[in-house]
Design an enzyme around this catalytic site. Structure first.
Site, PDB file in Angstrom:
ATOM      1  N   LYS A  67      -8.967  -4.659 -11.286  1.00  0.00           N
ATOM      2  CA  LYS A  67      -9.754  -3.426 -11.458  1.00  0.00           C
ATOM      3  C   LYS A  67      -9.734  -2.898 -12.901  1.00  0.00           C
ATOM      4  CE  LYS A  67      -9.325  -1.826  -6.696  1.00  0.00           C
ATOM      5  NZ  LYS A  67      -8.967  -0.721  -5.797  1.00  0.00           N
ATOM      6  N   ASP A 104     -13.406   4.300  -4.969  1.00  0.00           N
ATOM      7  CA  ASP A 104     -12.197   4.502  -4.151  1.00  0.00           C
ATOM      8  C   ASP A 104     -11.942   5.979  -3.836  1.00  0.00           C
ATOM      9  OD1 ASP A 104     -11.487   1.862  -3.776  1.00  0.00           O
ATOM     10  OD2 ASP A 104     -10.130   1.786  -5.500  1.00  0.00           O
TER      11      ASP A 104
HETATM   12  P1  NAP Z   1      -0.600  -0.104  -8.807  1.00  0.00           P
HETATM   13  O1  NAP Z   1      -1.504   0.432  -9.862  1.00  0.00           O
HETATM   14  O2  NAP Z   1       0.047  -1.431  -8.982  1.00  0.00           O
HETATM   15  O3  NAP Z   1       0.567   1.000  -8.602  1.00  0.00           O
HETATM   16  C1  NAP Z   1       1.608   0.753  -7.722  1.00  0.00           C
HETATM   17  C2  NAP Z   1       2.398   2.025  -7.459  1.00  0.00           C
HETATM   18  O4  NAP Z   1       3.387   1.736  -6.471  1.00  0.00           O
HETATM   19  C3  NAP Z   1       3.136   2.565  -8.690  1.00  0.00           C
HETATM   20  O5  NAP Z   1       3.145   3.966  -8.623  1.00  0.00           O
HETATM   21  C4  NAP Z   1       4.548   1.991  -8.494  1.00  0.00           C
HETATM   22  O6  NAP Z   1       5.549   2.752  -9.100  1.00  0.00           O
HETATM   23  C5  NAP Z   1       4.673   2.099  -6.981  1.00  0.00           C
HETATM   24  N1  NAP Z   1       5.662   1.167  -6.422  1.00  0.00           N
HETATM   25  C6  NAP Z   1       5.594  -0.180  -6.353  1.00  0.00           C
HETATM   26  N2  NAP Z   1       6.705  -0.675  -5.749  1.00  0.00           N
HETATM   27  C7  NAP Z   1       7.477   0.388  -5.420  1.00  0.00           C
HETATM   28  C8  NAP Z   1       8.744   0.534  -4.776  1.00  0.00           C
HETATM   29  N3  NAP Z   1       9.427  -0.525  -4.340  1.00  0.00           N
HETATM   30  N4  NAP Z   1       9.235   1.777  -4.604  1.00  0.00           N
HETATM   31  C9  NAP Z   1       8.546   2.860  -5.044  1.00  0.00           C
HETATM   32  N5  NAP Z   1       7.349   2.795  -5.658  1.00  0.00           N
HETATM   33  C10 NAP Z   1       6.812   1.570  -5.851  1.00  0.00           C
HETATM   34  O7  NAP Z   1      -1.322  -0.170  -7.385  1.00  0.00           O
HETATM   35  P2  NAP Z   1      -2.570   0.722  -6.906  1.00  0.00           P
HETATM   36  O8  NAP Z   1      -3.830   0.073  -7.318  1.00  0.00           O
HETATM   37  O9  NAP Z   1      -2.318   2.142  -7.294  1.00  0.00           O
HETATM   38  O10 NAP Z   1      -2.485   0.569  -5.303  1.00  0.00           O
HETATM   39  C11 NAP Z   1      -1.477   1.240  -4.545  1.00  0.00           C
HETATM   40  C12 NAP Z   1      -1.678   0.882  -3.081  1.00  0.00           C
HETATM   41  O11 NAP Z   1      -2.893   1.437  -2.598  1.00  0.00           O
HETATM   42  C13 NAP Z   1      -1.757  -0.634  -2.866  1.00  0.00           C
HETATM   43  O12 NAP Z   1      -0.965  -0.961  -1.747  1.00  0.00           O
HETATM   44  C14 NAP Z   1      -3.228  -0.862  -2.589  1.00  0.00           C
HETATM   45  O13 NAP Z   1      -3.430  -1.963  -1.717  1.00  0.00           O
HETATM   46  C15 NAP Z   1      -3.641   0.441  -1.907  1.00  0.00           C
HETATM   47  N6  NAP Z   1      -5.088   0.720  -2.039  1.00  0.00           N
HETATM   48  C16 NAP Z   1      -5.832   0.837  -0.905  1.00  0.00           C
HETATM   49  C17 NAP Z   1      -7.197   1.112  -0.987  1.00  0.00           C
HETATM   50  C18 NAP Z   1      -8.031   1.261   0.269  1.00  0.00           C
HETATM   51  O14 NAP Z   1      -9.264   1.174   0.200  1.00  0.00           O
HETATM   52  N7  NAP Z   1      -7.441   1.500   1.412  1.00  0.00           N
HETATM   53  C19 NAP Z   1      -7.821   1.255  -2.246  1.00  0.00           C
HETATM   54  C20 NAP Z   1      -7.021   1.143  -3.399  1.00  0.00           C
HETATM   55  C21 NAP Z   1      -5.652   0.861  -3.282  1.00  0.00           C
HETATM   56  P3  NAP Z   1       5.982   2.480 -10.647  1.00  0.00           P
HETATM   57  O15 NAP Z   1       4.954   3.205 -11.480  1.00  0.00           O
HETATM   58  O16 NAP Z   1       7.334   3.072 -10.749  1.00  0.00           O
HETATM   59  O17 NAP Z   1       5.936   0.989 -10.851  1.00  0.00           O
END
Ligand code: NAP
Length: 280
Positions: A67, A104
């Protein structure tokens, strides 16, 4: 007559529900199109996407991990993509320029307000996570004028970075940032898990009493991966728990409406997809 061609790109991509969702939208609205999943090559993303559009692709959805790269690759951004710093929907303009949008946040807000009947105005909201998904949610959520919005993240500096980046949109809302260990006391009306972690052994450890009894716990993840977080929320006596399948369908509908000029009815599509994925 050749069919208009659309795709979703990600890596991995085999799990993607988007081809089914868009096929159901197309059937419902009588649109003649095909929508397929394409595996993105990590080192050739930009080159491949440009080539696909040159070959006649009409529109592309972008998922993990591309993205941000998609944001850099397009020629121009919608206002909300500009803010989000990430692009999940691309199309070619008549002059060949590629426009990038981010549906989103709008998809999330629509699911929250239309399906769940939750009005964020004047409410207290806690978002766990400060990644791309949270960045996409902040503009529409702040636009709905909550009383308080707290971003709590494992890496607190990232939460504080978002707090600064979105301060100009806060209006009358109290916009706060914290680490996961020092989440400001609730209760919150809406708890959003926007981390890539579930609860559990090496996942999140959250204090009790974060949520109002009539509150909503919303995990952006869907299907079995959301189970632990939603079971935790249920055990807190929370009124409504939901995974992110509704958001997935709504962000897809938003992209479909941009591309085809017709908005599909999402409820039957969500029901059909839900019947095969499980979850709540
Ligand atoms: P991202 O940019 O990679 O961010 C990941 C986030 O998760 C960061 O805040 C990270 O914290 C945190 N994290 C990862 N592992 C962790 C752990 N073990 N303990 C605590 N925090 C943790 O990902 P994203 O794009 O924001 O997506 C987040 C989630 O939303 C994903 O699972 C994605 O599949 C979902 N999502 C769903 C939709 C939908 O349409 N339903 C759309 C978009 C995203 P740090 O900053 O400390 O690394």
């Amino acid at each position: 007559m050749s069919l208009d061609r659309y795709a979703v790109v990600g890596n991995p991509i085999g799990h993607s529900l988007s081809p089914r969702i868009h096929a159901l939208f197309a059937e419902q609205t009588g649109q003649h199109m095909v929508y397929e999943a394409r595996l993105g090559r990590l080192d050739h993303f930009t080159k491949d996407v440009r080539a696909w559009f040159r070959e006649g692709l009409r529109g592309l959805n972008v998922t993990v991990p591309f993205k941000e790269e998609a944001w850099r690759l397009v020629d121009q951004h919608s206002r909300r993509a500009e803010r989000a710093g990430a692009v999940n929907t691309i199309w070619a303009e008549a002059d060949g320029l590629l426009t990038g949008d981010n549906t989103d946040g709008a998809g999330f807000l629509r699911d929250l307000t239309q399906r769940l009947g939750f009005d964020p105005t004047g409410r207290a909201i806690l978002i766990l996570g400060a990644g791309g998904a949270t960045r996409g949610l902040l503009e529409p959520l702040l636009g709905a004028a909550p009383a308080r919005l707290v971003i709590a993240n494992r890496t607190p500096e990232k939460a504080r970075g978002l707090q600064q980046d979105f301060a100009d949109l806060a209006g009358g809302a109290r916009l706060e940032a914290s680490g996961l260990e020092e989440i400001p006391a609730g209760p919150y009306d809406l708890l959003i898990n926007a981390t890539a972690a579930g609860l559990g052994s090496d996942g999140l450890a959250l204090p009790r009493g974060l949520l109002h009894a009539q509150g909503i716990a919303y995990d952006l993840v869907y299907g079995p991966a959301a189970r632990v977080f939603l079971e935790w929320a249920e055990a807190q006596g929370v009124g409504t728990v939901t995974d992110g399948l509704g958001m997935l369908v709504e962000q897809a509908a938003e992209a479909f409406a941009i591309w085809r000029g017709v908005r599909p009815d999402t409820a039957p599509v969500l029901a059909a997809i839900r019947a095969t994925t499980g979850g709540v």
